[in-house]
Design a protein around this motif. Structure first.
Motif, PDB file in Angstrom:
ATOM      1  N   ARG A  39       0.812  -1.219   0.000  1.00 58.77           N
ATOM      2  CA  ARG A  39       0.000   0.000   0.000  1.00 58.77           C
ATOM      3  C   ARG A  39       0.849   1.274   0.000  1.00 58.77           C
ATOM      4  O   ARG A  39       0.331   2.356  -0.247  1.00 58.77           O
ATOM      5  CB  ARG A  39      -0.934   0.013   1.204  1.00 58.77           C
ATOM      6  N   ASN A  40       2.116   1.158   0.315  1.00 58.69           N
ATOM      7  CA  ASN A  40       3.043   2.296   0.243  1.00 58.69           C
ATOM      8  C   ASN A  40       4.059   2.064  -0.865  1.00 58.69           C
ATOM      9  O   ASN A  40       5.210   2.482  -0.768  1.00 58.69           O
ATOM     10  CB  ASN A  40       3.762   2.494   1.586  1.00 58.69           C
ATOM     11  N   LEU A  51       1.585   4.647  -4.583  1.00 62.39           N
ATOM     12  CA  LEU A  51       0.514   4.318  -3.650  1.00 62.39           C
ATOM     13  C   LEU A  51       0.892   4.733  -2.240  1.00 62.39           C
ATOM     14  O   LEU A  51       2.077   4.757  -1.897  1.00 62.39           O
ATOM     15  CB  LEU A  51       0.249   2.801  -3.662  1.00 62.39           C
ATOM     16  N   SER A  52      -0.112   5.049  -1.443  1.00 64.82           N
ATOM     17  CA  SER A  52       0.136   5.312  -0.028  1.00 64.82           C
ATOM     18  C   SER A  52      -1.120   4.988   0.767  1.00 64.82           C
ATOM     19  O   SER A  52      -2.238   5.064   0.254  1.00 64.82           O
ATOM     20  CB  SER A  52       0.565   6.764   0.205  1.00 64.82           C
ATOM     21  N   VAL A  53      -0.890   4.622   1.996  1.00 64.25           N
ATOM     22  CA  VAL A  53      -2.001   4.349   2.906  1.00 64.25           C
ATOM     23  C   VAL A  53      -2.751   5.667   3.126  1.00 64.25           C
ATOM     24  O   VAL A  53      -2.130   6.710   3.362  1.00 64.25           O
ATOM     25  CB  VAL A  53      -1.470   3.782   4.242  1.00 64.25           C
ATOM     26  N   ASN A 109      -4.647   4.736  -3.824  1.00 63.78           N
ATOM     27  CA  ASN A 109      -4.731   3.508  -3.041  1.00 63.78           C
ATOM     28  C   ASN A 109      -5.638   2.517  -3.769  1.00 63.78           C
ATOM     29  O   ASN A 109      -6.393   2.892  -4.675  1.00 63.78           O
ATOM     30  CB  ASN A 109      -5.212   3.797  -1.613  1.00 63.78           C
TER      31      ASN A 109
END
Length: 140
Positions: free
Chosen positions: A16-17, A31-33, A45
């Protein structure tokens, strides 16, 4: 299944990161939380990608059904929301809300179109019985 098309994507980095890229390069995203889940929220995400894909696919199914019934839905739209939360068993689950907007179409006819689209949409068929999917229909 006789596949008409195959999409490919590769996720790298820290899940997710990390990063996701489609084989043709049209999707190439960091992507990032999300902040709501304790992350930085600086990238996209998986839930956003799923919401976009489901909304677009459902809209296409809706247009196909309307064409077959000779109903003009040229000003239509479909909004998608995907929620993620605990499943109460140590894992996570998703829920989907689709908002179908059909200006100028009588509510009963609009609801019938959305119901028919829900039967043919590949995303609907894939999620049926697996996650909660709520569809609302409006004219604005």
């Amino acid at each position: 299944m006789n596949a008409l098309y195959t999409a490919e994507a590769l996720a790298t980095g820290a899940g997710r990161n990390g990063h996701v890229r489609s084989s043709d390069g049209r999707i190439d995203l960091g992507l990032s939380v999300p902040k709501a889940m304790g992350g930085a929220g600086e990238g996209s995400n998986p839930e956003q990608l799923f919401a976009a894909g489901y909304a677009a696919c459902f809209h296409s199914a809706l247009q196909m059904v309307a064409r077959t019934q000779k109903i003009d839905i040229s000003d239509s739209s479909v909004g998608g929301r995907v929620q993620i939360g605990s499943n109460g068993k140590g894992g996570f689950e998703l829920a989907v809300m689709l908002e179908v907007v059909l200006p100028g179409v009588e509510h009963a006819a609009a609801t019938a179109l959305a119901d028919a689209a829900h039967q043919v949409c590949p995303y609907s068929n894939a999620t049926r019985g697996n996650i909660e999917v709520t569809i609302s229909v409006s004219d604005d």
